[in-house]
Scaffold this active site. Sequence first.
Site, PDB file in Angstrom:
ATOM      1  N   HIS A 193       6.724   0.027  10.872  1.00 60.69           N
ATOM      2  CA  HIS A 193       6.021   0.228   9.538  1.00 60.69           C
ATOM      3  C   HIS A 193       5.791   1.522   8.845  1.00 60.69           C
ATOM      4  O   HIS A 193       5.353   2.514   9.593  1.00 60.69           O
ATOM      5  CB  HIS A 193       4.438  -0.143  10.101  1.00 60.69           C
ATOM      6  CG  HIS A 193       3.568  -0.034   8.961  1.00 60.69           C
ATOM      7  ND1 HIS A 193       2.390   0.170   9.156  1.00 60.69           N
ATOM      8  CD2 HIS A 193       3.657  -0.641   7.701  1.00 60.69           C
ATOM      9  CE1 HIS A 193       1.639  -0.131   8.167  1.00 60.69           C
ATOM     10  NE2 HIS A 193       2.365  -0.554   7.279  1.00 60.69           N
ATOM     11  N   GLU A 219       4.757   3.583  12.225  1.00 54.30           N
ATOM     12  CA  GLU A 219       4.324   2.864  13.370  1.00 54.30           C
ATOM     13  C   GLU A 219       5.320   2.006  14.075  1.00 54.30           C
ATOM     14  O   GLU A 219       5.792   1.025  13.236  1.00 54.30           O
ATOM     15  CB  GLU A 219       3.013   2.147  12.833  1.00 54.30           C
ATOM     16  CG  GLU A 219       1.919   2.896  12.452  1.00 54.30           C
ATOM     17  CD  GLU A 219       0.661   1.880  12.050  1.00 54.30           C
ATOM     18  OE1 GLU A 219      -0.615   2.606  12.212  1.00 54.30           O
ATOM     19  OE2 GLU A 219       0.722   0.833  11.637  1.00 54.30           O
ATOM     20  N   ASN A 259      -4.137   0.981   9.476  1.00 55.01           N
ATOM     21  CA  ASN A 259      -5.053  -0.020   8.711  1.00 55.01           C
ATOM     22  C   ASN A 259      -6.307  -0.470   9.436  1.00 55.01           C
ATOM     23  O   ASN A 259      -7.239  -1.014   8.792  1.00 55.01           O
ATOM     24  CB  ASN A 259      -4.195  -1.140   8.215  1.00 55.01           C
ATOM     25  CG  ASN A 259      -3.547  -0.707   7.102  1.00 55.01           C
ATOM     26  OD1 ASN A 259      -3.736   0.007   6.416  1.00 55.01           O
ATOM     27  ND2 ASN A 259      -2.252  -1.220   6.958  1.00 55.01           N
ATOM     28  N   SER A 279       2.707  -4.977   6.932  1.00 55.82           N
ATOM     29  CA  SER A 279       1.704  -3.964   7.289  1.00 55.82           C
ATOM     30  C   SER A 279       0.468  -4.687   8.144  1.00 55.82           C
ATOM     31  O   SER A 279      -0.313  -4.308   8.618  1.00 55.82           O
ATOM     32  CB  SER A 279       0.911  -3.965   5.827  1.00 55.82           C
ATOM     33  OG  SER A 279       1.715  -3.354   4.932  1.00 55.82           O
TER      34      SER A 279
HETATM   35  P1  NAD Z   1       7.585  -5.825  -3.317  1.00 51.58           P
HETATM   36  O1  NAD Z   1       6.897  -6.950  -3.561  1.00 51.58           O
HETATM   37  O2  NAD Z   1       7.594  -4.588  -4.067  1.00 51.58           O
HETATM   38  O3  NAD Z   1       8.968  -6.103  -2.819  1.00 51.58           O
HETATM   39  C1  NAD Z   1       9.318  -7.473  -2.081  1.00 51.58           C
HETATM   40  C2  NAD Z   1      10.622  -7.823  -2.326  1.00 51.58           C
HETATM   41  O4  NAD Z   1      11.401  -8.863  -1.318  1.00 51.58           O
HETATM   42  C3  NAD Z   1      11.023  -8.338  -3.770  1.00 51.58           C
HETATM   43  O5  NAD Z   1      12.328  -7.539  -4.285  1.00 51.58           O
HETATM   44  C4  NAD Z   1      11.405  -9.768  -3.554  1.00 51.58           C
HETATM   45  O6  NAD Z   1      12.551 -10.216  -4.380  1.00 51.58           O
HETATM   46  C5  NAD Z   1      12.001  -9.839  -1.914  1.00 51.58           C
HETATM   47  N1  NAD Z   1      12.052 -10.887  -1.327  1.00 51.58           N
HETATM   48  C6  NAD Z   1      11.190 -11.796  -1.214  1.00 51.58           C
HETATM   49  N2  NAD Z   1      11.399 -12.959  -0.521  1.00 51.58           N
HETATM   50  C7  NAD Z   1      12.799 -12.609   0.063  1.00 51.58           C
HETATM   51  C8  NAD Z   1      13.619 -13.119   0.661  1.00 51.58           C
HETATM   52  N3  NAD Z   1      13.395 -14.467   1.543  1.00 51.58           N
HETATM   53  N4  NAD Z   1      15.046 -12.596   1.246  1.00 51.58           N
HETATM   54  C9  NAD Z   1      15.056 -11.616   0.732  1.00 51.58           C
HETATM   55  N5  NAD Z   1      14.206 -10.864  -0.236  1.00 51.58           N
HETATM   56  C10 NAD Z   1      13.141 -11.354  -0.443  1.00 51.58           C
HETATM   57  O7  NAD Z   1       6.940  -5.640  -1.738  1.00 51.58           O
HETATM   58  P2  NAD Z   1       6.788  -4.340  -0.928  1.00 51.58           P
HETATM   59  O8  NAD Z   1       5.423  -3.674  -1.614  1.00 51.58           O
HETATM   60  O9  NAD Z   1       7.949  -3.491  -0.875  1.00 51.58           O
HETATM   61  O10 NAD Z   1       6.116  -4.885   0.613  1.00 51.58           O
HETATM   62  C11 NAD Z   1       7.342  -5.279   1.465  1.00 51.58           C
HETATM   63  C12 NAD Z   1       6.779  -5.457   2.786  1.00 51.58           C
HETATM   64  O11 NAD Z   1       6.546  -3.893   3.081  1.00 51.58           O
HETATM   65  C13 NAD Z   1       5.531  -6.136   3.029  1.00 51.58           C
HETATM   66  O12 NAD Z   1       5.729  -6.874   4.150  1.00 51.58           O
HETATM   67  C14 NAD Z   1       4.405  -5.255   2.913  1.00 51.58           C
HETATM   68  O13 NAD Z   1       3.234  -5.793   3.608  1.00 51.58           O
HETATM   69  C15 NAD Z   1       5.056  -3.932   3.605  1.00 51.58           C
HETATM   70  N6  NAD Z   1       4.440  -2.936   3.211  1.00 51.58           N
HETATM   71  C16 NAD Z   1       4.154  -2.409   2.141  1.00 51.58           C
HETATM   72  C17 NAD Z   1       3.344  -1.167   1.613  1.00 51.58           C
HETATM   73  C18 NAD Z   1       3.254  -0.865   0.310  1.00 51.58           C
HETATM   74  O14 NAD Z   1       2.327   0.046   0.234  1.00 51.58           O
HETATM   75  N7  NAD Z   1       3.597  -1.448  -0.691  1.00 51.58           N
HETATM   76  C19 NAD Z   1       3.328  -0.111   2.712  1.00 51.58           C
HETATM   77  C20 NAD Z   1       3.660  -0.669   3.841  1.00 51.58           C
HETATM   78  C21 NAD Z   1       4.344  -2.007   4.381  1.00 51.58           C
END
Ligand code: NAD
Length: 651
Positions: A144, A156, A194, A123
């Site tokens: 994204h 995106e 954002n 993000s």
């Molecule tokens: P989350 O914490 O729910 O999930 C992250 C997962 O990644 C976890 O299950 C963790 O075990 C795993 N992980 C961590 N390091 C790892 C590695 N080296 N190899 C494999 N797995 C690994 O996070 P999320 O909310 O799903 O966000 C994930 C990404 O998406 C981030 O970059 C975030 O910025 C982006 N994002 C989040 C949202 C949102 O609203 N949550 C929206 C758009 C983008």
Amino acid sequence: MEAIARSVPVGVVGAGTMGAGIAQVAAAAGHEVRVYDAADGAAAAAVEAIYQRLARAVDKGRLLAEEAEDAATRLHAVAALEDLAGCGLVIEAVVEDLEVKRALFAGLEAVCGPDAVLATNTSSLSVDAIAGELAQAGRVAGLHFFNPAPVLPLVEVVSGAHTDAAVADLLVATAAAWGKTPVRAASTPGFIVNRVARPFYGEAFRLLESGRVDAATVDALLCESGGFRMGAFELADLIGHDVNLAVSRSVWEAFGRDPRFTPSVLQERLVADGRLGRKSGGGIYAADAPRPEPATADPTEANLGHWLGSGDGDGPLTRAGAAGRPSGTVHWRIDSDEVSLRPTDGRTAAQHTGGGPRTVVLVDLALDYASATRVGIAAPEHAPKEHVEAAVGFLQGLGYVVTVLPDLPGLVVARTVATLAATAADAVDSGVATADDVDTAMRLGTSYPRGPYEWGAALGWNWVTGVLDALAAAEDAGRYRVSRQLRERAETDDGWREDDEVADRDDLARRASEAMWAADTASRALGMTIEQVSPGTAVVSMRVRPDMVNGHGVCHGGLVFALADSAFAVAGNTHNRRTVAQGADITFVAPAREGDRLLAVAHEKFRGGRSGICDVTVYRDDDRAGRATIALFRGRSREIPGTLVPDEEET
Ligand code: NAD
């Protein structure tokens, strides 16, 4: 460009909220999907959760049972990164940590074939920073998705400096084939959504921090007048203030702490206190209590005889001498003998009223005045009560619920829309995305009722810059500064023009202050310059020269007083009535030092009979760091006979 073929397997790394959602989308679109997560059992749990979501979609009739079964059979939890070999596209959705993502992409580069496209769902991190050290950085791009990924249509597609154009094209086509609406963005802080959405929250928090408007009133005006689906506070409570603040902080930091994006101190406090929003039992609003009522004027029969409307296009309807609802534009006014109702242009009602014959009551911006249910209005602080009641009664008679606001520059909706439009224009001008993609992203990613770029163009870029200029003069020159490109856009814009009466009074204010300044050799000898004037307002600058400081390198207080006094004098004489000082007080807040550029911002607080009160704030002006207050000054003035320039009304 064709989308990635359905027969090509897709890998998803990170099986949290986003990874699970993205895996579901790819499987539903017909791909074999391999899900990998570093945490034991996380990928299997995510696949199980997707099965359940698919089953619920079948129960609700949104998916056929066979489709759900097919999608489910295509999903696999895998135990090692190496199991992603053979995937044509891998989408990373692991924790938002640059070092973790860099290490992961290095691993993916080793595992995946040379033709595989590698995408990140980050993000806020730079695609270039993630891909920079890879041998084949050209195949890395941002993809994204928004949360929840299976539901929200926007994606995106983010290109870094190294991303191959063909890779971005492939991802655009693939997102579209998966039923999403892709927009293209350059890898800049916050991408489109954002970044452009920041003022929606930022302006609401500033209003709340002013202590002059409450949250429920801001939200009610944004929704019932501005047409936003949710108010800024309601939405921030839903998103979570921790998440919302983290995005604000990251955009602010990435832009070198640009004051346009300064995070709210009040939101910082909410987060520090654990008041994160709905998920923590409350944030701005308590989660389990009814929402407070917005400020709403009591019904009144008060009305001041005939109101006549004017405007262009389908402006205020004039039926048998009675004005009806105005149109969606800002080109209208409705007058009675004593009151003039006008859409806000950023300046206060006191500035508009000046020494004019009618009390000007400003109406906040509406998405469409014809269908809005509520309008916000503001009158000068010392306006006759019966004039305000008449305006309320008239607007209630047109079927509006009316909120009487304090006389704030830009009111609520107008300042929000103007700053959103300016941020959208800025994103377009700096090559982040096309205007169409910015508007699509904001309508789909944030449910705005109108794309902010198109909204700004419809209102007129000179209306947008007018609101920003008024906010810059009254509140914060750095935060509301107008970019050169936006200024140029406004100069060639024939959308909105000031009405003649306002333009005439501004012109008179400028001529009167110039005449006064020409005779003020003392102020000019100190290097002071008039930066801005409008009726009742003046901004005067001065640079602290080496010959102005004492033995400690601090500017003499008397010279700070002289600057404030000059701004007070200019503001007091803008009505072209000779006005002299009766007395003044100053409080010094912080020292000014050699080389500092000081700005004295004067606002008339009161004018009645022949006396007036004017407040002046002296700031140290630093475009990047914002403003620090140096001194607070209050002057009392008195009119004496005579004018500064020939007054046409009198000749
Ligand atoms: P989350 O914490 O729910 O999930 C992250 C997962 O990644 C976890 O299950 C963790 O075990 C795993 N992980 C961590 N390091 C790892 C590695 N080296 N190899 C494999 N797995 C690994 O996070 P999320 O909310 O799903 O966000 C994930 C990404 O998406 C981030 O970059 C975030 O910025 C982006 N994002 C989040 C949202 C949102 O609203 N949550 C929206 C758009 C983008």
